[in-house]
Design a protein around this motif. Structure first.
Motif, PDB file in Angstrom:
ATOM      1  N   LEU A 166       0.815  -1.216   0.000  1.00 15.08           N
ATOM      2  CA  LEU A 166       0.000   0.000   0.000  1.00 15.08           C
ATOM      3  C   LEU A 166       0.850   1.269   0.000  1.00 15.08           C
ATOM      4  O   LEU A 166       0.562   2.218  -0.738  1.00 15.08           O
ATOM      5  CB  LEU A 166      -0.949   0.008   1.197  1.00 15.08           C
ATOM      6  N   ALA A 167       1.873   1.311   0.832  1.00 13.23           N
ATOM      7  CA  ALA A 167       2.685   2.533   0.922  1.00 13.23           C
ATOM      8  C   ALA A 167       3.731   2.589  -0.181  1.00 13.23           C
ATOM      9  O   ALA A 167       3.748   3.508  -1.006  1.00 13.23           O
ATOM     10  CB  ALA A 167       3.338   2.617   2.295  1.00 13.23           C
ATOM     11  N   ALA A 168       4.615   1.591  -0.210  1.00 13.61           N
ATOM     12  CA  ALA A 168       5.693   1.604  -1.203  1.00 13.61           C
ATOM     13  C   ALA A 168       5.164   1.361  -2.610  1.00 13.61           C
ATOM     14  O   ALA A 168       5.731   1.855  -3.582  1.00 13.61           O
ATOM     15  CB  ALA A 168       6.731   0.538  -0.847  1.00 13.61           C
ATOM     16  N   GLY A 169       4.069   0.616  -2.738  1.00 12.99           N
ATOM     17  CA  GLY A 169       3.536   0.297  -4.057  1.00 12.99           C
ATOM     18  C   GLY A 169       2.453   1.230  -4.537  1.00 12.99           C
ATOM     19  O   GLY A 169       2.612   1.954  -5.526  1.00 12.99           O
ATOM     20  N   VAL A 170       1.324   1.248  -3.838  1.00 11.30           N
ATOM     21  CA  VAL A 170       0.167   2.020  -4.295  1.00 11.30           C
ATOM     22  C   VAL A 170       0.421   3.525  -4.220  1.00 11.30           C
ATOM     23  O   VAL A 170       0.205   4.245  -5.193  1.00 11.30           O
ATOM     24  CB  VAL A 170      -1.087   1.642  -3.471  1.00 11.30           C
ATOM     25  N   ILE A 171       0.873   4.019  -3.080  1.00 19.64           N
ATOM     26  CA  ILE A 171       1.061   5.464  -2.923  1.00 19.64           C
ATOM     27  C   ILE A 171       2.155   5.981  -3.856  1.00 19.64           C
ATOM     28  O   ILE A 171       1.969   6.948  -4.598  1.00 19.64           O
ATOM     29  CB  ILE A 171       1.389   5.820  -1.467  1.00 19.64           C
ATOM     30  N   ASN A 172       3.319   5.336  -3.822  1.00 20.70           N
ATOM     31  CA  ASN A 172       4.424   5.782  -4.668  1.00 20.70           C
ATOM     32  C   ASN A 172       4.230   5.419  -6.131  1.00 20.70           C
ATOM     33  O   ASN A 172       4.797   6.075  -7.007  1.00 20.70           O
ATOM     34  CB  ASN A 172       5.743   5.186  -4.169  1.00 20.70           C
ATOM     35  N   GLY A 173       3.435   4.382  -6.391  1.00 21.06           N
ATOM     36  CA  GLY A 173       3.196   3.962  -7.764  1.00 21.06           C
ATOM     37  C   GLY A 173       2.005   4.650  -8.390  1.00 21.06           C
ATOM     38  O   GLY A 173       2.148   5.569  -9.209  1.00 21.06           O
TER      39      GLY A 173
END
Length: 391
Positions: A166-173
Motif C-alpha cells: 500500500l505505501a511503497a507500491g500504491v502510494i508511490n506507484g
C-alpha cells in the motif's frame, strides 16, 4: 498446533488484522511522514516512541532510512535520481517491487547522510531498532501465533505485506501515475481517491506535493484525510502540536492591479495559479488543437491534445524527443498555441528566479498581466484578472 490464547471467529481475525494494519499506516503517515520527514507537527515523546516501537514490530524500518528516502523523492521527483518514480521505473515495478526499491536506496550511504538529518539517534535507535531491524517483526510473529494460533501466521503475513504494497507500491506507484490533480505541481503526483481509510490520507498525494509541509493532506471540502483526524485528536489531548498547514487560497474581486500582496499570494499558491491557468485555457486549447492536422495517434503515440494538456500541468522537460517534435510543429503552426504555451512558461519561471529582488519580481508579474491583456486572447485576459485578485 494448539489454538492461540484468544479464540476468535474468522471475522474476528479479519477485524483484528485490519485494526493492527491500520495502526501501522497511521504510524507511517503521522509519525514518519508528517512529523519526521516534513516537520509539519510536533508529537509528545510518548506518542512518538510508541510509533517508533510499533513500526519496528510491524515493518522493520528505521526512521532515518524512511525519512531520507522520502526527502530525496521530493528533492529529485520524477528524475533518474528519484528512488521510486513510476515515470522512471514503470508502474509495474513500483507497484509490486516498491519495497525492493526502498531497500536498495536504503543502502545508499550518501542518501542517508544528506537527507536523514534530525531523525532519532538515541540509545534505543542505535542499539535496538537499527542494530536489530528484523528482531521486531520476529517478535510480532511470535505474538500473533501465541495469541491467535495457526491463523496468526496469516495475520502476520498480511501485516508484513501491508506497508510494502500500500505505501511503497500504491502510494508511490499509482500516486504518481493515475488519479485526479487539484494542483499543477511540477511532477506526476495525483490524488488516488478523494477519501480513504486503508492508506491513512496518503492517497491525497497531489495535495501533499503542492503543500509538502502541511500536516493536513485534504484540500477540498469533500476530501477526507483520516490521518488529520488522528492528529486533531492527539492535539486535543495535548499530545501533538500542529506547526504548518496549507494556506487557504483567497481572492478579492475588487482588486484591479498587482501589488506586493498579489506577488506573495501567487508565490505561495503557485501550483494553484498554474492549475487555474490550465482551466482558463483548456477550452480554447481543445478548439485550436482540433483545427490542426497533426496526427500523432499512430503507433501508440500520444495525441497533440494529450501532449499540450500535459504541458499545461507540467514542464516540457518530461516530453520525449518525438513529443517535442510534435509540440514544435504545433507551436509553429498556431500562433494561439504558441502564445498560451510561452505565457505559461513565463508564469512558471516567475517563482524560479530567486536571485531577483521583490521589486523586480513584481515588475515581471505586472508585465506578464499586461502581456495577457494585450494578447487579444479572451481566456488569457480573464485569467489575468483572476491572477490580480489573489490575496
Amino acid at each position: 498446533m494448539q489454538p492461540g490464547l484468544l479464540s476468535l471467529p474468522w471475522w474476528g481475525c479479519v477485524i483484528v488484522t485490519l485494526s493492527l494494519t491500520h495502526i501501522t499506516i497511521v504510524s507511517v503517515t503521522v509519525f514518519l511522514h508528517r512529523h519526521q520527514a516534513h516537520r509539519a507537527l510536533d508529537l509528545h515523546p510518548i506518542v512518538s516512541h510508541f510509533f517508533r516501537f510499533w513500526l519496528w514490530l510491524t515493518t522493520g524500518m528505521t526512521t532515518k532510512n524512511w525519512v531520507a528516502i522520502h526527502r530525496k523523492h521530493h528533492a529529485k521527483c520524477e528524475t533518474v535520481d528519484d528512488p521510486h518514480s513510476p515515470q522512471i521505473y514503470g508502474i509495474r515495478t513500483v507497484l509490486f517491487q516498491g519495497a525492493e526499491l526502498y531497500r536498495k536506496e536504503g543502502k545508499n550511504a550518501e542518501t542517508l547522510e544528506k537527507y536523514g538529518h534530525y531523525t532519532p539517534d538515541d540509545w534505543l535507535e542505535r542499539h535496538i531498532y537499527k542494530t536489530h531491524e528484523k528482531a521486531g517483526i520476529g517478535i510480532m510473529l511470535i505474538i500473533d501465533v501465541v495469541l491467535f494460533g495457526p491463523i496468526g501466521l496469516t495475520m502476520w503475513a498480511v501485516q508484513m505485506l501491508w506497508i510494502p504494497f500500500l505505501a511503497a507500491g500504491v502510494i508511490n506507484g499509482i500516486g504518481h501515475y493515475l488519479g485526479y490533480r487539484n494542483f499543477a505541481s511540477n511532477d506526476a503526483s495525483a490524488n488516488v481517491i478523494p477519501w480513504g481509510i486503508l492508506i491513512g490520507g496518503e492517497e491525497l498525494h497531489n495535495n501533499h506535493h503542492a503543500y509538502t509541509t502541511s500536516a493536513r493532506l485534504s484540500n477540498k471540502w469533500w476530501e477526507f484525510d483520516i490521518g488529520w483526524m488522528y492528529i486533531r485528536i492527539l492535539e486535543m489531548l495535548g499530545l501533538a502540536k500542529v506547526r504548518k498547514l496549507a494556506p487557504k487560497v483567497r481572492f478579492d474581486s475588487q482588486k484591479t492591479g498587482c501589488d506586493e500582496e498579489t506577488l506573495r499570494a501567487i508565490l505561495m499558491h503557485r501550483y494553484d495559479v498554474l492549475t487555474k491557468f490550465a482551466q482558463y485555457t483548456k477550452k480554447i486549447t481543445i478548439t485550436e488543437v482540433s483545427k490542426l492536422r497533426i496526427d500523432t495517434t499512430a503507433d501508440g503515440k500520444p495525441s497533440l491534445l494529450i501532449i499540450f494538456t500535459r504541458l499545461l500541468q507540467r514542464d516540457a522537460v518530461e516530453l520525449s524527443d518525438e513529443e517535442r517534435v510534435t509540440l514544435n510543429q504545433a507551436l509553429t503552426s498556431s500562433e494561439l498555441l504558441n502564445t498560451i504555451y510561452s505565457m505559461r512558461q513565463e508564469l512558471a519561471a516567475l517563482w524560479s528566479r530567486s536571485t531577483l529582488s521583490k521589486e523586480q519580481l513584481l515588475k515581471q508579474l505586472q508585465d506578464w498581466c499586461q502581456h495577457a491583456e494585450d494578447s487579444g486572447v479572451l481566456s488569457l485576459q480573464a485569467f489575468s484578472r483572476k491572477l490580480r485578485s489573489y490575496v
